[in-house]
Design a protein around this motif. Structure first.
Motif, PDB file in Angstrom:
ATOM      1  N   SER A   1      54.387 -40.696  12.231  1.00  0.00           N
ATOM      2  CA  SER A   1      54.607 -42.042  11.695  1.00  0.00           C
ATOM      3  C   SER A   1      55.995 -42.177  11.084  1.00  0.00           C
ATOM      4  CB  SER A   1      53.543 -42.357  10.645  1.00  0.00           C
ATOM      5  OG  SER A   1      52.244 -42.342  11.206  1.00  0.00           O
ATOM      6  N   LEU A   2      56.402 -41.196  10.293  1.00  0.00           N
ATOM      7  CA  LEU A   2      57.711 -41.275   9.645  1.00  0.00           C
ATOM      8  C   LEU A   2      58.840 -41.172  10.662  1.00  0.00           C
ATOM      9  CD1 LEU A   2      57.038 -39.160   6.429  1.00  0.00           C
ATOM     10  CD2 LEU A   2      57.297 -41.648   6.602  1.00  0.00           C
TER      11      LEU A   2
ATOM     12  N   ILE B   1      49.336 -44.306   9.040  1.00  0.00           N
ATOM     13  CA  ILE B   1      49.170 -42.881   8.736  1.00  0.00           C
ATOM     14  C   ILE B   1      47.700 -42.498   8.568  1.00  0.00           C
ATOM     15  CG2 ILE B   1      49.667 -41.055   7.069  1.00  0.00           C
ATOM     16  CD1 ILE B   1      52.404 -42.333   6.624  1.00  0.00           C
TER      17      ILE B   1
ATOM     18  N   GLU C   1      51.530 -47.750   5.776  1.00  0.00           N
ATOM     19  CA  GLU C   1      50.488 -47.152   4.924  1.00  0.00           C
ATOM     20  C   GLU C   1      49.097 -47.248   5.541  1.00  0.00           C
ATOM     21  OE1 GLU C   1      51.344 -51.318   3.127  1.00  0.00           O
ATOM     22  OE2 GLU C   1      52.409 -49.706   4.192  1.00  0.00           O
TER      23      GLU C   1
ATOM     24  N   SER D   1      51.580 -38.005   9.374  1.00  0.00           N
ATOM     25  CA  SER D   1      52.744 -38.366   8.557  1.00  0.00           C
ATOM     26  C   SER D   1      54.039 -38.104   9.312  1.00  0.00           C
ATOM     27  CB  SER D   1      52.731 -37.564   7.246  1.00  0.00           C
ATOM     28  OG  SER D   1      51.555 -37.835   6.501  1.00  0.00           O
TER      29      SER D   1
END
Length: 211
Positions: free
Chosen positions: A162-163, A66, A63, A159
């Motif tokens: 990172s994901l 991102i 968290e 996003s």
């Protein structure tokens, strides 16, 4: 995307050590993401993916990765935009010399045809983000119009990277290098798909010779 050769994951050590579990890593993610917007050789996507793999193993927090990546990308894009807007053609000859000039000319044309959509897509094209953001500035796009699309581009890109890294890290929680390999393979597949779609669309747009 950098190339890696691995034997039992040993060659990943230097990269993983650079993107460590230290709190300073969030600053590194921000800085690299910003620099890549106007200095494309900087490995921003690889840095974000590596940080996310480490987050999956509990060394960092997803968290925070991102927003650090997104804010860095947006800040860097704005540097490129304002350089294009304030200096325009005077600096374009230096930044986009030789074969790189065609990328800028194409970005100019496509921005006029497709608008803000290209800012989002350009973030996933190697070197494309620099040409597109510079072109938006040199075309005197209003900044409120630019920033609206650029925020969307930065958040989507951060996003996605990172994901991708987080999923790779979770898949191989006990093997950092395997998580990195999986995440990098996914990133290469996405980039390859985008390039393939662009190539197909370009071929279809080319005029066919008369029979």
């Amino acid at each position: 995307m950098p190339r890696f050769y691995c034997e039992n994951g040993a060659v990943f050590n230097a990269f993983v050590n650079a993107v460590s579990g230290s709190p300073w890593t969030y600053g590194v993610v921000f800085g690299v993401s910003a620099l890549d917007a106007f200095f494309p050789v900087v490995p921003s996507e690889a840095t974000v993916i590596t940080a996310a793999v480490l987050a999956a193993q509990g060394d960092l927090r997803l968290e925070l990765i991102i927003p650090a990546a997104a804010f860095g990308a947006i800040c860097g894009d704005n540097v490129s935009y304002w350089v294009g807007r304030l200096l325009g053609e005077r600096i374009a000859e230096k930044l986009f010399a030789g074969g790189r000039r065609k990328h800028l000319d194409r970005a100019h044309r496509l921005l006029e045809e497709r608008g803000g959509y290209l800012i989002i897509v350009g973030r996933f094209i190697p070197g494309g983000r620099t040409a597109v953001t510079f072109a938006a500035g040199s075309l005197d796009w209003a900044w409120p119009r630019f920033i609206k699309f650029d925020i969307a581009a930065g958040v989507i890109w951060a996003s996605y990277a990172s994901l991708l890294g987080y999923l790779g890290g979770k898949t191989f929680e006990n093997s950092t290098w395997k998580g990195l390999v999986l995440a990098f393979a996914g990133a290469i597949a996405v980039t390859g798909t985008i390039e393939l779609v662009r190539w197909v669309r370009k071929r279809r747009a080319e005029p066919r010779p008369a029979e």
